[in-house]
Design an enzyme around this catalytic site. Structure first.
Site, PDB file in Angstrom:
ATOM      1  N   LYS A 264       4.174   1.076   9.708  1.00  0.00           N
ATOM      2  CA  LYS A 264       4.339   2.320   8.940  1.00  0.00           C
ATOM      3  C   LYS A 264       3.768   3.504   9.701  1.00  0.00           C
ATOM      4  O   LYS A 264       4.281   4.614   9.599  1.00  0.00           O
ATOM      5  CB  LYS A 264       3.667   2.181   7.575  1.00  0.00           C
ATOM      6  CG  LYS A 264       4.552   1.441   6.574  1.00  0.00           C
ATOM      7  CD  LYS A 264       3.953   1.431   5.188  1.00  0.00           C
ATOM      8  CE  LYS A 264       3.025   0.268   5.011  1.00  0.00           C
ATOM      9  NZ  LYS A 264       2.594   0.034   3.633  1.00  0.00           N
TER      10      LYS A 264
ATOM     11  N   ARG B 244       5.273 -12.865   9.666  1.00  0.00           N
ATOM     12  CA  ARG B 244       5.933 -11.621   9.308  1.00  0.00           C
ATOM     13  C   ARG B 244       7.253 -11.516  10.057  1.00  0.00           C
ATOM     14  O   ARG B 244       7.473 -12.150  11.085  1.00  0.00           O
ATOM     15  CB  ARG B 244       5.046 -10.410   9.553  1.00  0.00           C
ATOM     16  CG  ARG B 244       4.657 -10.132  10.968  1.00  0.00           C
ATOM     17  CD  ARG B 244       3.475  -9.157  11.030  1.00  0.00           C
ATOM     18  NE  ARG B 244       3.796  -7.800  10.634  1.00  0.00           N
ATOM     19  CZ  ARG B 244       3.198  -7.126   9.637  1.00  0.00           C
ATOM     20  NH1 ARG B 244       2.272  -7.679   8.916  1.00  0.00           N
ATOM     21  NH2 ARG B 244       3.515  -5.897   9.382  1.00  0.00           N
TER      22      ARG B 244
ATOM     23  N   GLU C   5       0.875  -1.167   0.000  1.00  0.00           N
ATOM     24  CA  GLU C   5       0.000   0.000   0.000  1.00  0.00           C
ATOM     25  C   GLU C   5       0.916   1.222   0.000  1.00  0.00           C
ATOM     26  O   GLU C   5       1.795   1.338   0.855  1.00  0.00           O
ATOM     27  CB  GLU C   5      -0.882  -0.007   1.255  1.00  0.00           C
ATOM     28  CG  GLU C   5      -1.839   1.155   1.238  1.00  0.00           C
ATOM     29  CD  GLU C   5      -2.786   1.201   2.442  1.00  0.00           C
ATOM     30  OE1 GLU C   5      -2.778   0.272   3.257  1.00  0.00           O
ATOM     31  OE2 GLU C   5      -3.507   2.203   2.536  1.00  0.00           O
TER      32      GLU C   5
END
Ligand code: ATP
Ligand code: MG
Length: 564
Positions: A276, A266, A42
């Protein structure tokens, strides 16, 4: 314990579990023997080391199986997305050494997604809901008991079509209604309790401008985008495991190509944060200078810090592909860059904390040119010349007036080798009125240069130096870990991750460097002998170089932690 984990992550054939799935698919002739992956960021921030793991995995799988990888921007949330992020993401992927097959955007598919939504409405599988966000959440209830169906759930197809058209036409304000998939309000999987497919958002999109005022939700857009692109293996992180039934539901309901979603753990690293949102906060509130501040775990920060693409790829490979969440020690990343730079970086001498040393018996104004190897690990990198004279800079730490027993560097009466040069013996020191040493006086032993009669004279230490007359100055930025606790995300009550910032994560010093470094190109890597790996920062000017410390030569934190 450890070997169990390895067995879990890799089967007997040495394949990780995703490779094992792919090889099975290939054997069974699935997907016409094709492997097509994608990396779907994204564009709402810069990529970090966790994304690097995903990039290496997706591109690596395609490479291994002769397949392809798309770069697809998951740009379904116009409020947070920017072109600056798109550009940085492309730069970072290419810098890591990967090239995508196609550059695509979920927004390319907005029209197709809209048409498919109409198809689902017509088949009675989607409806417009006028409940508020809070009412929808409340109606979903809890996993252990069924939710409550919305009073709007059984609207007619005609009414739903008309309302959905009005949504698109901009006739309603933000939040007025949503489009929901009609699945199962009693499902134990909350994601299947009539998930939202579209919301109204009167916002300008970085690519589609004001064309749309309804935007698809991640779960509706993602699988469909994978499908349109013919992705075979849609690799994502574990938190999407519970979304997989919904991913499958949309592909089945639309009867379109059905990629296989595969989840892996992850990457988590200690001593840093990786969300982020938190990285953005560090930038916006100026705890760091920018997204590419060398203390940031972003790919651009690591690049500016002096990390090489190879070191990051090796790190991703070493970490492997796990099915369960774990935390990787940041010293593994540092180990990887040391190993790579040890092979590549030119050696040079720099004095970061200087004190003057005078060789009393060396002729005034004489200059000798010493030769030094650029890289003992790679002789093809040649040699360099270093001017030597009567007055030198050495590191303050390399001298002690009253040394402890095992101090093998310079002290009164003691001898050391000046690297690539003579052996010297300390004879006296000068002090200022406060008793601080200002000058160290030595004599040199003339026949101790390499190849001369006394060159094998036994000394325990060798120190680096620079000729006062020839040395140039530079700024050196000494970075340390950004946080001083292993898990800053796990803040105590009343604190946030900001409270755990390491106040000493940046120290700037004026240093002396070898004169020929002024002819060097930006971003080159160096080993400052005996000190660490450094690279040239992009803020450097031709006559004022700035060096960033990539890492020390040894893991100083390991030492510190074993003391505790
Ligand atoms: P963040 O939580 O940092 O905002 P994100 O997952 O929202 O990250 P995306 O841009 O959606 O960021 O991520 C793109 C791809 O990178 C996704 O497939 C995601 O699963 C993967 N990814 C993100 N963070 C990690 C990580 N720490 N380790 C491995 N893969 C990751
Ligand atoms: Mg995301």
């Amino acid at each position: 314990m450890e070997s169990k984990q390895i067995n879990e992550n890799e089967n007997k054939t040495g394949l990780n579990f995703i490779e094992a799935i792919i090889e099975k698919d290939l054997k069974e002739g699935k997907n016409n023997g094709q492997v097509y992956t994608r990396f779907p960021p994204e564009p709402n921030g810069y990529l970090h080391i966790g994304h690097a793991k995903s990039i290496c995995l997706n591109f690596g799988l395609a490479k291994k199986y002769n397949g392809k990888t798309n770069l697809r921007f998951d740009d379904t949330n116009p409020v947070k997305e920017e072109v600056e992020y798109v550009d940085s993401i492309k730069e970072d992927i290419q810098w890591l050494g990967f090239q995508w097959e196609k550059e695509l955007y979920a927004s390319d598919y907005f029209e197709q997604l809209y048409q498919w939504a109409i198809q689902l409405i017509k088949e009675g599988k989607a409806y417009v809901d006028n409940l508020s966000q809070e009412e929808i959440s409340k109606g979903r209830g809890v996993p252990t008991s069924p939710g409550v169906e919305s009073p709007y759930r059984n609207r007619s197809v005609e009414e739903n079509l008309a309302l959905f058209e009005s949504m698109r036409a901009g006739e309603f304000p933000d939040g007025y209604c949503v489009l929901r998939a009609k699945i199962d309000m009693a499902s134990p999987n909350m994601h299947l309790r009539d998930p939202i497919m579209y919301r109204i958002l009167h916002a300008t999109h970085h690519r589609t401008g004001d064309k749309w005022c309804i935007y698809p939700m991640y779960d509706y857009a993602h699988g469909e985008s994978d499908s349109i692109e013919g992705i075979t293996h849609s690799v994502c992180t574990l938190e999407f495991e519970v979304h997989r039934p919904l991913y499958d539901w949309f592909c089945n309901a639309l009867r379109i190509h059905h990629p296989q979603q595969i989840e892996f753990a992850r990457l988590n690293l200690n001593y840093t944060v990786m969300s982020k949102r938190k990285l953005l906060q560090l930038v916006q509130q100026k705890y760091v200078s920018s997204w590419d501040d060398p203390r940031m775990p972003t790919i651009s920060g690591l690049r500016r810090r002096g990390y090489t693409p190879e070191s990051i790829r090796t790190f991703a490979e070493t970490v492997g592909v796990a099915k369960r969440d774990n935390v990787i020690d940041i010293s593994l990343l540092e180990f990887c860059v040391r190993a790579d730079l040890n092979k590549k970086a030119l050696r040079t001498m720099a004095v970061l904390n200087p004190i003057k040393l005078v060789i009393d018996n060396y002729p005034d104004h004489q200059v000798e040119i010493m030769t030094a190897v650029n890289n003992p690990e790679d002789h093809s990198q040649g040699i360099r010349e270093v001017p030597f004279s009567k007055e030198l800079w050495i590191e303050k730490e390399d001298f002690m007036e009253n040394p402890p027993k095992k101090f093998f560097r310079l002290s009164p009466g003691n001898e050391v080798r000046l690297k690539y040069s003579y052996i010297i013996r300390c004879v006296s020191v000068e002090k200022d009125s406060d008793g601080n040493i200002t000058v160290i006086h030595c004599i040199y032993l003339p026949n101790t240069l390499s190849g001369m009669s006394d060159c094998n004279r036994r000394v325990r230490g060798a120190i680096h130096w620079l000729s006062v007359e020839h040395a140039q100055t530079a700024e050196v930025r000494l970075f340390d870990r950004l946080f001083n606790v292993p898990n800053p995300d796990d803040a105590e009550e009343g604190k946030t991750f900001i409270d755990y910032l390491n106040p000493d994560s940046l120290k700037v010093v004026k240093a002396f460097i070898e004169p020929q470094l002024l002819q060097t190109a930006p971003l080159s890597h160096y080993q400052f002998e005996r000190q660490g790996y450094f690279c040239i920062d992009k803020d450097s000017q031709p006559n004022c170089l700035i060096f960033n410390r990539t890492t020390t030569l040894k893991d100083s934190w390991a030492k510190q932690m074993s003391k505790e």
